[in-house]
Design an enzyme around this catalytic site. Sequence first.
Site, PDB file in Angstrom:
ATOM      1  N   CYS A   1       0.737  -1.225  -0.019  1.00 22.07           N
ATOM      2  CA  CYS A   1       0.009  -0.015  -0.056  1.00 22.07           C
ATOM      3  C   CYS A   1       0.812   1.205  -0.013  1.00 22.07           C
ATOM      4  CB  CYS A   1      -0.996  -0.122   1.115  1.00 22.07           C
ATOM      5  SG  CYS A   1      -2.316   1.088   1.072  1.00 22.07           S
TER       6      CYS A   1
ATOM      7  N   HIS B   1      -3.644  -5.724   1.332  1.00 22.53           N
ATOM      8  CA  HIS B   1      -3.376  -5.794   2.672  1.00 22.53           C
ATOM      9  C   HIS B   1      -4.037  -7.177   3.060  1.00 22.53           C
ATOM     10  CE1 HIS B   1      -1.959  -1.697   4.032  1.00 22.53           C
ATOM     11  NE2 HIS B   1      -3.183  -1.329   3.513  1.00 22.53           N
TER      12      HIS B   1
END
Length: 498
Positions: A352, A458
Site C-alpha cells: 500500500c 493488505h
Amino acid sequence: MSQLIHLPQPIPGQRPALCVMVLGTSSGAGKSWVTTALCAWYRAQGYKVAPFKAQNMSNNARVVATPDGKWGEIGTAQYLQALAAGCVPDVRMNPLLLKPEADTRSQVVLFGQVHDELSAMPWRGRSLKVWPQIAQALDDLRAENDVIVIEGAGSPAEINLHASDVVNMRVARHCNAHCLLISDIDRGGAFAHLYGTWALLPQDEQKLIKGFVLNKFRGDASLLAPAPQMLEEKTGVPTVACIPMQFAHGLPEEDGVFDDRGSNGAGQAVHTTIAIVAYPRISNLDEFQPLLQVPGVRVVWARSPAQIAAADWVILPGSKATAADLAWMRAQGLDAAVVAHANTGKRVLGICGGLQMLGEALIDLHGVDGNAAGLGLLPAATLFAQEKTVKPTRFALPALQAPWQALSGVEVTGYEIHHGQTQLRQDMQAGAEAKAAELLTGLLWQGGNPVVLGTYLHGLFENAAVIHALFGEGAPNLEDVFTRMVQGVGQWFAEMPA
C-alpha cells in the site's frame, strides 16, 4: 454453561442484552485483548455475542460491508473481536474510527465512511454530533444479542475529556454496564493506577466498576497479597482476575507496540530476518502478526539503517501519511539503506503506502497527502485521489520472477484501503515489456530488479498458502487462538478469591 464467580451470566434471549465493559487505567493495559477473550468465552458458553467500541483511534482497520451495500472501515480490534464472538463484523460495532494523520489531526470515519465535516470539527465539538448515532448503534446491537462486550478507550478518568466523553463512562451509564477495570502490572504501579482511576470517577460511575483485573503479570501470584484485599477495603471493588503475561498469543499487539519477543519461531534457529520499517504513521501493522509465528523467522521493527542492513527482507508497510513518512525515512537514512538492500539482491516488499514509496513519484493535486520523489525501485508513479478506495479483494497472483516465484498462481484474499492510484511509467507501458507489465498492474508490481515487489493488497501474510509457499510452514489459525483464550478466561477469573 460454566458458572464463573466473577463474570456475569446473560439470560439467553433476554433483550436488551447484558453489557460487559472492559476499561483500562491507560492505553496499552490490554483492553483489546481481554475484550477479545471475553467475546470468545461468552460464545463458548453458547451465548449470542457481539463486540462494541464507540470510538477507536487507530490506523489499523479492516474492510466490512455497510448497510447501504458499500464497503467501509472498522478498527482491526473490533473486527477480530467479532470473529471471536462468532458473528459477522459490522460497522455498528465501531461506529466512530479516528485515523491519525498528524499529531493534531485525524481522519474521521463514521459508520465505515470518511466524514469530512466531522474531520474538520474540533475534538470536543464532535461528541454532541455523534453521540445519538453511537447510542443507537449500541441499542440496536443489544436488541439482537444476549451479551455485548464493550471496549473502552485510554482511561475513563481522563478528567479533561470527561464532559465530551463518548467512549467510556457515558457508554457505561447508557447501558448500565458491568465494568471491569484493567491495569498493566508489568509496568509497575498497578494498584495505584486502579485506585486513582476509580477515585477520579464520580460516585455514580464508581458503582459501575464491578471488578479490578491485573494484566501481564510475571512472577509468584502469592506475593500480590495483601494488596488486592486492601484495595477492596478502600474501594469496595474486588480484584477478580490476574492474567499472566502472554507472549506469542497469536493476535496483533495494540497500536504502537513494537515487541519482537517470541517472533523467532519459539526459540528455533533463525533462518530469515525480516525488517519492517516502523515509520511514525505506520498503518495496518497488525497484518504482519502471522510472520511473528513462523518457525525460524524473526521480525524486527526497523528505525535505523543498521537494522535494514542486517535483514534478509525489508518490508515497507502501509502508511496513513505516505509523503511525510517517506520524508522521515530520508531523515533517518533509511531510504538509501532500502535501495542498497535491493541492489545487493535482497528482497524488498512494499504494501500500500510502501508500494507508493517504492515508485518514482508521489503526485498530489488535491492536498490529500503531499508530493514527493519516490525511492525509484519500481517504474511507477502514484497520483493521490480525493476518494478513498475501500474494498475486499480476491485474486490469483500472476507468474513472478525469482525470488518471489513461489507465490506464482497462489490464490489470495485481503483488502484495499488507499487514496492513491498507481500506474506504470508511460515508456514502460508502450515498450517491449508492456505485455508482462500489464499483467502485474493494478494490485501487484515487480520491478526491473525482481527482488522488489509491491502490492496494494493488505492481508497477504494472513493467507496460509502464502506463508507455506514462502517458508514451507504454517501459523496458528484464529480459531486455535480463540480456543486458548477461552481456556485462559476460565482459569484466570476462577483462581482469584471471591
